[in-house]
Enzyme design. Structure first.
Site, PDB file in Angstrom:
ATOM      1  N   ARG A  16      -9.151  -4.700  12.628  1.00 48.10           N
ATOM      2  CA  ARG A  16      -9.080  -3.671  11.844  1.00 48.10           C
ATOM      3  C   ARG A  16     -10.617  -3.212  11.293  1.00 48.10           C
ATOM      4  O   ARG A  16     -10.997  -3.351  10.386  1.00 48.10           O
ATOM      5  CB  ARG A  16      -8.514  -4.153  10.417  1.00 48.10           C
ATOM      6  CG  ARG A  16      -8.081  -2.988   9.508  1.00 48.10           C
ATOM      7  CD  ARG A  16      -7.761  -3.327   8.025  1.00 48.10           C
ATOM      8  NE  ARG A  16      -6.597  -4.211   8.068  1.00 48.10           N
ATOM      9  CZ  ARG A  16      -6.159  -5.282   7.558  1.00 48.10           C
ATOM     10  NH1 ARG A  16      -7.377  -5.799   6.635  1.00 48.10           N
ATOM     11  NH2 ARG A  16      -5.303  -6.078   7.614  1.00 48.10           N
ATOM     12  N   ARG A  37     -12.116   0.737   4.890  1.00 48.99           N
ATOM     13  CA  ARG A  37     -12.832   1.417   3.867  1.00 48.99           C
ATOM     14  C   ARG A  37     -14.030   0.801   3.706  1.00 48.99           C
ATOM     15  O   ARG A  37     -14.867   0.958   2.678  1.00 48.99           O
ATOM     16  CB  ARG A  37     -11.965   1.000   2.740  1.00 48.99           C
ATOM     17  CG  ARG A  37     -10.566   2.090   2.640  1.00 48.99           C
ATOM     18  CD  ARG A  37      -9.650   1.482   1.388  1.00 48.99           C
ATOM     19  NE  ARG A  37      -8.865   0.200   2.094  1.00 48.99           N
ATOM     20  CZ  ARG A  37      -7.859  -0.011   1.310  1.00 48.99           C
ATOM     21  NH1 ARG A  37      -7.892  -0.270   0.082  1.00 48.99           N
ATOM     22  NH2 ARG A  37      -7.427  -1.220   1.797  1.00 48.99           N
ATOM     23  N   ARG A  48     -11.859   9.923   5.780  1.00 52.79           N
ATOM     24  CA  ARG A  48     -10.677   9.748   5.286  1.00 52.79           C
ATOM     25  C   ARG A  48     -10.611  10.774   4.055  1.00 52.79           C
ATOM     26  O   ARG A  48      -9.278  11.099   3.690  1.00 52.79           O
ATOM     27  CB  ARG A  48     -10.713   8.268   4.661  1.00 52.79           C
ATOM     28  CG  ARG A  48      -9.547   7.943   3.927  1.00 52.79           C
ATOM     29  CD  ARG A  48      -7.920   7.882   4.375  1.00 52.79           C
ATOM     30  NE  ARG A  48      -7.125   7.423   3.608  1.00 52.79           N
ATOM     31  CZ  ARG A  48      -6.534   8.239   2.742  1.00 52.79           C
ATOM     32  NH1 ARG A  48      -6.941   9.451   2.648  1.00 52.79           N
ATOM     33  NH2 ARG A  48      -5.330   7.735   1.928  1.00 52.79           N
ATOM     34  N   ASP A 103      -1.548   3.105  12.974  1.00 52.55           N
ATOM     35  CA  ASP A 103      -0.866   2.003  12.123  1.00 52.55           C
ATOM     36  C   ASP A 103       0.433   1.504  12.876  1.00 52.55           C
ATOM     37  O   ASP A 103       0.833   2.368  13.590  1.00 52.55           O
ATOM     38  CB  ASP A 103      -0.569   2.622  10.705  1.00 52.55           C
ATOM     39  CG  ASP A 103       0.026   1.641   9.875  1.00 52.55           C
ATOM     40  OD1 ASP A 103      -0.741   0.998   9.042  1.00 52.55           O
ATOM     41  OD2 ASP A 103       1.379   1.400   9.678  1.00 52.55           O
ATOM     42  N   TYR A 145       9.727  -4.859   7.807  1.00 57.38           N
ATOM     43  CA  TYR A 145       9.434  -3.479   7.062  1.00 57.38           C
ATOM     44  C   TYR A 145      10.543  -2.547   6.848  1.00 57.38           C
ATOM     45  O   TYR A 145      10.761  -2.009   5.861  1.00 57.38           O
ATOM     46  CB  TYR A 145       8.267  -2.803   7.625  1.00 57.38           C
ATOM     47  CG  TYR A 145       6.977  -3.262   7.064  1.00 57.38           C
ATOM     48  CD1 TYR A 145       6.472  -3.212   5.890  1.00 57.38           C
ATOM     49  CD2 TYR A 145       5.952  -3.902   8.054  1.00 57.38           C
ATOM     50  CE1 TYR A 145       5.229  -3.561   5.432  1.00 57.38           C
ATOM     51  CE2 TYR A 145       4.484  -4.277   7.794  1.00 57.38           C
ATOM     52  CZ  TYR A 145       4.057  -4.366   6.219  1.00 57.38           C
ATOM     53  OH  TYR A 145       3.220  -4.802   5.959  1.00 57.38           O
TER      54      TYR A 145
END
Length: 325
Positions: free
Chosen positions: A2, A6, A15, A51, A128
């Protein structure tokens, strides 16, 4: 692990121009944030910004990302008809933005470092798809496996076929390696892993190797330290390790015929720089000069991480790794 996220101010600036899904689906922006860690931190490979739920949407499910909540699938799978409606999609038709982001990233990297593509493993994606959002127990997928195994196998099989094609398309677009993430794979015990994860990961690896035999495949799942002997059977060239096992113990279990990736605890990046150096030295020392060790975090880098500490980590891996070589 990752890399773009952020923790980088430059990422947050990009973003701010769009939503998370918008960022994934805008090739020039996805390529920009993919390259950022290479330019700003000095890592030795770029990881495609995307993703794991992108192919789930391509299979026909609605996927949303809510601020401070994460992914939401408003219409989770509830019956056989829902599974039958899922499509094994053509990546060039359903995920052209991903493939174009890869092509633009390859051009931007200009062969400085390799590019790694990725996708989710069937168990994690099914979790999910059945739960509709994150969960602590993942009861939806586990209940289906226990009470309607035929349907569960049908779902896992469809996902595996779709992901195999998706990863091959990423390679054809320019990825130098691909990684299969089983984010929730550690939820399964050894017997269930062997029944529900292993055959479908093997199918994905076989699909990739049939089209791109020389492209490395990495398999990573969190909480899988007790499953290492079985992970070797996935057929993956590299196995990712989280921080819950000592590297020396993992290599003892796996032997030297499989490469490993790992395994610094991501929260170690909050330590003082001298302690980060000590942790790096310890992991490199535990590898004891064996070939086939990719130094990496044991899971994704966390948002509050100081980019300067990430840069220090990379520099120390380079310095201490070269000394051991």
């Amino acid at each position: 692990m990752r890399q773009a996220g952020r923790y980088l101010p430059q990422y947050r600036e990009v973003r701010g121009k769009t939503t998370f899904l918008g960022l994934c689906k805008t090739p020039e922006l996805a390529a920009e944030v993919t390259v950022q860690p290479v330019d700003l931190i000095g890592v030795d490979a770029a990881i495609l910004f995307s993703d794991i739920l992108i192919p789930v949407e391509a299979m026909g499910m609605r996927v949303e990302f809510h601020e401070n909540e994460g992914p939401v699938l408003p219409e989770p799978i509830r019956n056989q008809a829902d599974i039958e409606r899922l499509a094994i999609f053509d990546p060039s038709e359903r995920t052209p933005f991903t493939l174009e982001a890869i092509r633009q990233t390859v051009r931007a990297l200009d062969r400085r470092v390799p590019l790694i593509g990725f996708a989710g493993a069937p168990f994690t994606l099914a979790a999910y798809m059945l739960e509709g959002r994150g969960s602590k127990s993942w009861l939806g997928v586990k209940r289906l496996m226990a009470t309607e195994p035929r349907l569960a196998h049908e779902l896992f099989g469809k996902i595996a076929s779709a992901i195999g094609q998706y990863l091959v398309a990423q390679i054809e677009a320019g990825c130098d390696a691909v990684q299969i993430f089983d984010s929730w794979g550690g939820e399964l015990g050894p017997a269930d892993f062997e029944r529900w994860t292993l055959p479908y990961v093997q199918r994905i690896v076989a699909d990739v190797k049939a089209k791109a035999p020389h492209v490395p495949v990495i398999f990573f799942g969190t909480g899988m330290s007790t499953l290492l002997p079985k992970l070797k059977d996935t057929g993956a060239d590299v196995l990712g390790l989280d921080w819950r096992i000592e590297l020396k113990d993992a290599r003892k279990i796996l032997g030297d015929d499989v490469a490993v990736q790992g395994n610094l605890d991501p929260t170690a990046l909050f330590l003082p720089k001298e302690e980060i150096t000590r942790r790096v030295e310890e992991i490199i020392s535990q590898n004891a000069g064996r070939p086939g060790h990719i130094f990496n975090l044991g899971h994704g880098i966390t948002p509050p991480t100081d980019p300067d500490h990430a840069r220090h980590l990379v520099n120390e891996v380079h310095r201490l790794g070269a000394r051991k070589a």
